[in-house]
Design a protein around this motif. Structure first.
Motif, PDB file in Angstrom:
ATOM      1  N   LEU A   5      20.145  92.555  92.693  1.00 19.69           N
ATOM      2  CA  LEU A   5      19.624  93.350  93.781  1.00 19.69           C
ATOM      3  C   LEU A   5      20.724  94.581  94.175  1.00 19.69           C
ATOM      4  N   ARG A  51      11.696  85.400 100.710  1.00 25.20           N
ATOM      5  CA  ARG A  51      11.742  84.431  99.631  1.00 25.20           C
ATOM      6  C   ARG A  51      12.223  85.443  98.233  1.00 25.20           C
ATOM      7  N   ASP A  52      12.899  84.647  97.428  1.00 21.72           N
ATOM      8  CA  ASP A  52      13.032  85.536  95.987  1.00 21.72           C
ATOM      9  C   ASP A  52      12.871  84.922  94.962  1.00 21.72           C
ATOM     10  N   LEU A  62      16.792  84.117 100.812  1.00 24.65           N
ATOM     11  CA  LEU A  62      17.704  85.261 100.868  1.00 24.65           C
ATOM     12  C   LEU A  62      17.734  85.375 102.428  1.00 24.65           C
ATOM     13  N   ILE A  88      13.673  95.082  99.595  1.00 26.33           N
ATOM     14  CA  ILE A  88      13.037  94.394 100.565  1.00 26.33           C
ATOM     15  C   ILE A  88      12.253  95.009 101.679  1.00 26.33           C
ATOM     16  N   MET A  94       8.645  88.237 101.062  1.00 32.77           N
ATOM     17  CA  MET A  94       9.242  88.376  99.664  1.00 32.77           C
ATOM     18  C   MET A  94       9.872  89.659  99.166  1.00 32.77           C
ATOM     19  N   THR A  95      11.040  89.185  98.423  1.00 38.33           N
ATOM     20  CA  THR A  95      11.649  90.748  97.570  1.00 38.33           C
ATOM     21  C   THR A  95      10.401  91.301  96.734  1.00 38.33           C
ATOM     22  N   ARG A  97      11.074  92.215  93.908  1.00 35.37           N
ATOM     23  CA  ARG A  97      11.082  91.771  92.463  1.00 35.37           C
ATOM     24  C   ARG A  97      10.273  90.403  92.330  1.00 35.37           C
ATOM     25  N   ALA A  98      10.396  89.712  93.445  1.00 35.66           N
ATOM     26  CA  ALA A  98       9.608  88.430  93.345  1.00 35.66           C
ATOM     27  C   ALA A  98       8.099  88.626  93.179  1.00 35.66           C
ATOM     28  N   TYR A 120       7.499  79.133  94.127  1.00 30.02           N
ATOM     29  CA  TYR A 120       8.237  80.217  95.216  1.00 30.02           C
ATOM     30  C   TYR A 120       8.676  79.803  96.630  1.00 30.02           C
TER      31      TYR A 120
END
Length: 381
Positions: A5, A51-52, A62, A88, A94-95, A97-98, A120
């Motif tokens: 990140l 969440r990541d 996170l 984010i 959630m991020t 990327r997630a 997750y």
């Protein structure tokens, strides 16, 4: 940088039972006011949990310690603001990327939304929202249909029947051209019209490139393919043919059970105990399995109707062990003769069904063994 990140630094790591928690903050320690550009000062901090991507099979949270900035210019209309980051979104759970990886796992890997959500550590709705957002542009991309020469068509029970509606089916269209099946589209309903409309929406050049179309034994699909893709070779899926044979065995078992005992199968009934054994391949039965099967048939199959149908189902499956169309034709002829020699209603009905689909069944050997089995898996995600 923290775990890929950009712009974040790691402050602390906590082990919370089955989860991992990372405390993070941005690396930016100086910024200007977005409105007037005057240098800002730190006003406060605020915690934000998102969440990541899971780590080592454990859910990751996170804990972003966000900075709240204050403009030093007293006349500026913007007094305070909270820092933001593209990785984010504001008020996100959630991020990004997630969310992208969740969509990829559901779309490419075929994982269920519920399974990804459990890994997750978030809700089903959060994962499904990510799938819709990142998946919709992929579905709408016309280039996804490029290079398709073989189609697979199959229906999937989308929603089970309940007190408010009957079973709702969906029709899945899958690209079978490559080494891995690829889902192209899903249409609500199980009808030839739905499939015909979908194919007709494609341009003529694309339809001409389709050389093979695999399907299950449903006349609606066959009619739609013959009218919309007249030059494509229709292939009856081997899995569905085998399933028809074992379904006939189940039908005979239930009828014999009812006729001999006067009731449906119960736990201690010999035929009911082997209902799953009857659906297995003969070459995969253990010695104990054979003993159980033969003992139950001796006790409950008085006139050998179940045994004869089971032999026919096994013999139907072995058609696909032939290496040429000629060998398959000879095998099929012998199989149809066997079915006609016995006065078993379910077996004769099965023979009529297979004979009706003879051309599509034998086309399997002309196309290198095109299978539609993966279409069911792709369409059920």
């Amino acid at each position: 940088m923290m775990l890929g990140l950009p712009g974040f630094v790691l402050l602390a790591v906590s082990d919370l039972d089955s989860e991992i928690e990372y405390a993070i903050e941005t690396s930016e320690v100086m910024t200007g006011c977005p409105t007037c550009g005057v240098l800002a000062r730190l006003h406060d901090r605020r915690r934000s949990d998102v969440r990541d991507l899971p780590a080592a099979g454990r859910a990751v949270t996170l804990v972003w310690i966000k900075r709240i900035w204050r403009c030093m210019e007293s006349d500026c209309v913007r007094q305070t603001w909270t820092e933001t980051c593209e990785a984010i979104r504001p008020r996100a759970s959630m991020t990004e990327r997630a969310r992208r990886e969740a969509c990829r796992r559901v779309g490419e890997d075929g994982d269920t939304v519920a399974r990804v959500a459990a890994q997750y550590g978030c809700g089903w709705q959060a994962i499904m929202a990510a799938v819709i957002e990142y998946g919709t542009p992929l579905v709408d991309d016309p280039h996804r249909l490029a290079g398709v020469t073989q189609l697979g068509v199959d229906e999937t029970a989308f929603l089970s029947a309940n007190g408010r509606h009957s079973t709702i089916f969906a029709t899945g269209v899958v690209d079978l051209s490559g080494p891995t099946a690829r889902l192209l589209d899903v249409m609500l309903g199980r009808s030839g019209k739905a499939l015909c409309d979908w194919v007709s929406e494609r341009d003529p050049a694309w339809r001409e490139r389709i050389k093979v179309a695999a399907l299950d034994p449903f006349r609606g699909y066959a009619t739609a393919l013959s009218s919309s893709l007249p030059d494509a070779t229709r292939v009856l899926d081997a899995f569905h043919v085998t399933r028809l044979g074992f379904a006939a065995v189940d039908d005979v078992r239930r009828r014999v059970q009812q006729d001999s005992l006067g009731h449906r199968g119960r736990r201690d009934d010999p035929l009911f105990k082997i209902r799953r054994l009857l659906r297995r391949r003969a070459d995969r039965l253990t010695d104990r399995g054979w003993d159980r099967l033969l003992a139950a048939l001796a006790a409950g199959d008085v006139d050998q109707q179940i045994a004869l149908t089971w032999i026919a189902a096994q013999d139907l499956r072995t058609i696909y062990d032939r290496t040429s169309r000629y060998g398959a034709e000879q095998h099929l002829h012998r199989w149809l003769t066997h079915c006609a020699e016995h006065d078993i209603p379910e077996l004769r009905r099965l023979a009529r069904t297979i004979d009706t689909w003879r051309g599509e069944l034998l086309a399997y050997f002309d196309t290198g063994g095109v299978s539609n089995a993966c279409a069911s898996h792709c369409a059920s995600w």
